[in-house]
Design a protein around this motif. Structure first.
Motif, PDB file in Angstrom:
ATOM      1  N   ALA A  30      78.129   1.604  29.153  1.00 51.01           N
ATOM      2  CA  ALA A  30      78.047   0.185  30.202  1.00 51.01           C
ATOM      3  C   ALA A  30      77.660  -0.834  29.210  1.00 51.01           C
ATOM      4  O   ALA A  30      76.620  -1.286  28.736  1.00 51.01           O
ATOM      5  CB  ALA A  30      77.245   0.378  31.251  1.00 51.01           C
ATOM      6  N   SER A  65      77.769  -7.755  31.098  1.00 49.34           N
ATOM      7  CA  SER A  65      77.072  -7.791  32.577  1.00 49.34           C
ATOM      8  C   SER A  65      78.150  -7.932  33.706  1.00 49.34           C
ATOM      9  O   SER A  65      79.282  -7.521  33.326  1.00 49.34           O
ATOM     10  CB  SER A  65      76.433  -9.402  32.262  1.00 49.34           C
ATOM     11  OG  SER A  65      77.574 -10.339  32.377  1.00 49.34           O
ATOM     12  N   TYR A  77      82.597  -5.055  32.987  1.00 49.50           N
ATOM     13  CA  TYR A  77      81.956  -4.511  34.157  1.00 49.50           C
ATOM     14  C   TYR A  77      83.268  -4.150  35.183  1.00 49.50           C
ATOM     15  O   TYR A  77      83.309  -3.334  36.100  1.00 49.50           O
ATOM     16  CB  TYR A  77      81.536  -6.016  34.924  1.00 49.50           C
ATOM     17  CG  TYR A  77      80.959  -5.618  36.394  1.00 49.50           C
ATOM     18  CD1 TYR A  77      79.745  -4.813  36.582  1.00 49.50           C
ATOM     19  CD2 TYR A  77      81.668  -6.312  37.357  1.00 49.50           C
ATOM     20  CE1 TYR A  77      79.114  -4.765  37.932  1.00 49.50           C
ATOM     21  CE2 TYR A  77      80.819  -5.855  38.714  1.00 49.50           C
ATOM     22  CZ  TYR A  77      79.748  -5.242  38.692  1.00 49.50           C
ATOM     23  OH  TYR A  77      79.411  -5.126  40.139  1.00 49.50           O
ATOM     24  N   LYS A 103      84.085  -0.674  34.180  1.00 50.62           N
ATOM     25  CA  LYS A 103      83.018   0.051  34.756  1.00 50.62           C
ATOM     26  C   LYS A 103      83.518   0.444  36.205  1.00 50.62           C
ATOM     27  O   LYS A 103      83.302   1.643  36.775  1.00 50.62           O
ATOM     28  CB  LYS A 103      81.672  -0.341  34.676  1.00 50.62           C
ATOM     29  CG  LYS A 103      80.470   0.262  35.303  1.00 50.62           C
ATOM     30  CD  LYS A 103      79.341  -0.175  35.043  1.00 50.62           C
ATOM     31  CE  LYS A 103      78.091   0.304  36.080  1.00 50.62           C
ATOM     32  NZ  LYS A 103      77.027  -0.431  36.033  1.00 50.62           N
ATOM     33  N   LYS A 144      73.458   1.731  29.567  1.00 50.46           N
ATOM     34  CA  LYS A 144      73.473   0.244  29.277  1.00 50.46           C
ATOM     35  C   LYS A 144      73.361   0.174  27.848  1.00 50.46           C
ATOM     36  O   LYS A 144      72.335   0.390  27.403  1.00 50.46           O
ATOM     37  CB  LYS A 144      72.395  -0.439  30.061  1.00 50.46           C
ATOM     38  CG  LYS A 144      72.558  -2.057  30.031  1.00 50.46           C
ATOM     39  CD  LYS A 144      73.677  -2.556  31.015  1.00 50.46           C
ATOM     40  CE  LYS A 144      73.684  -4.115  31.083  1.00 50.46           C
ATOM     41  NZ  LYS A 144      74.207  -4.808  29.769  1.00 50.46           N
TER      42      LYS A 144
END
Length: 343
Positions: free
Chosen positions: A191, A194, A200, A203, A224
């Motif tokens: 990941a 942000s 994102y 994800k 992360k």
């Protein structure tokens, strides 16, 4: 005798601790600024002896035949391809291109936006820095009717300007679905970024693909990253492979991350794709140098650059300043190579 210096909007902004774009809009009674702020700005401007610099304004209105390109970096192959698409299109139309790098710094981006504005660029193409969450510094271009196109990394909030993107959510979904189709049951994700970033969205696509096929969403399988680097991906991959029940697939939202994952697996004697299937993102040259070759998602950098430059040029010719600001979405494809090919 003390030399008299002109009071500028920067002086007012410093005194009131407001953005220069807010001061500029308040002085023009812009609808986006509250009446209270407009009154405060105008009162302070009067007290400080501010006079609008009409000469500077008229000079700024005489644009140069230059397009400013503000990018996080020029080192990534995808962004180099983006620049190529912009330059070829701009030069055909007789425009020069200035390229500047924010190095993923919000402060750097703010300073460069001001510099490009001061240099009277005809238009600006920008891919946001990783740190950027507030994009109010770009209001300078909107207030001066300077064409602005965000490309690839675009603002999450509604921002009344042009955008050229891929569907990152759908691309993340397709990448994960491919691993599922190859028999992967425990798919991990590296990941990046942000909640304001394209990573994102990738994800979210990954998570929804798992849900659709009733596969587990486990926190330990989502690691992360602190940056898009080989080292960070290696740290994350080793953490995943150290698990009691390690993953049998990894979706890396960038090819450099996917390459690092393959290297880690090979060092540990883990077979790719038999024990661990890996898919990356971007179709960078590095994806075909690593052994086995890395499966990936295409990211049409050159076409995105071309589209961005075309929008700038079209807008400069247009007299309709209130035209609808389009978002152009380009297609992506899954490229299946040996790193994920089990069937």
């Amino acid at each position: 005798m003390k030399e008299h210096t002109e009071v500028t909007i920067y002086d007012i902004a410093k005194k009131l601790n407001l953005a220069t774009s807010t001061i500029s809009r308040a002085l023009k009674d812009h609808h986006s600024i509250s009446k209270k702020t407009i009154e405060k700005v105008k009162k302070t401007a009067e007290e400080m002896g501010y006079r609008p610099n009409n000469l500077a304004a008229s000079l700024r209105s005489k644009k140069t035949k230059t397009i400013g390109v503000l990018l996080p970096t020029i080192e990534q192959p995808f962004l180099a391809s983006l620049i190529s698409g912009i330059e070829i299109t701009a030069k055909k139309a007789g425009y020069n291109v200035i390229i500047v790098q924010s190095h993923d710094s919000y402060k750097g981006e703010v300073n460069l936006v001001q510099s490009l504005y001061n240099n009277r660029v005809s238009g600006i193409i920008c891919s946001l820095a990783m740190e950027t969450k507030d994009t109010s510094h770009f209001q300078l271009f909107i207030d001066s009717n300077t064409p602005l196109v965000f490309v690839d990394r675009v603002p999450k909030e509604e921002f009344n300007t042009y955008k050229v993107i891929i569907d990152n959510y759908n691309a993340g979904y397709k990448a994960t679905k491919h691993l599922i189709s190859q028999g992967c049951k425990r798919i991990a994700h590296l990941a990046a970024g942000s909640e304001f970033s394209i990573y994102y969205e990738r994800k979210k696509g990954y998570l929804d693909a798992l849900k659709e096929f009733n596969l587990p969403i486990e926190d330990e399988l989502i690691v992360k990253l602190d940056g898009i680097t080989l080292e960070e991906a290696a740290r994350a991959t080793n953490k995943l492979l150290d698990l009691k029940n390690p993953p049998d697939g990894i979706f890396a939202p960038g090819d450099i991350l996917g390459v690092s994952a393959i290297q880690c697996a090979k060092k540990r004697g883990i077979k790719v794709p038999e024990d661990l299937a890996v898919i990356g993102f971007n179709n960078d040259p590095i994806s075909q140098i690593i052994e086995p070759h890395l499966s990936t998602i295409t990211n049409p950098g050159s076409k995105m650059g071309q589209a961005s430059a075309e929008i700038i040029l079209k807008t400069l010719k247009s007299k309709d300043k209130d035209e609808v600001k389009e978002t152009r979405v380009l297609n992506t494809e899954v490229i299946i190579r040996e790193s994920s090919k089990r069937k």
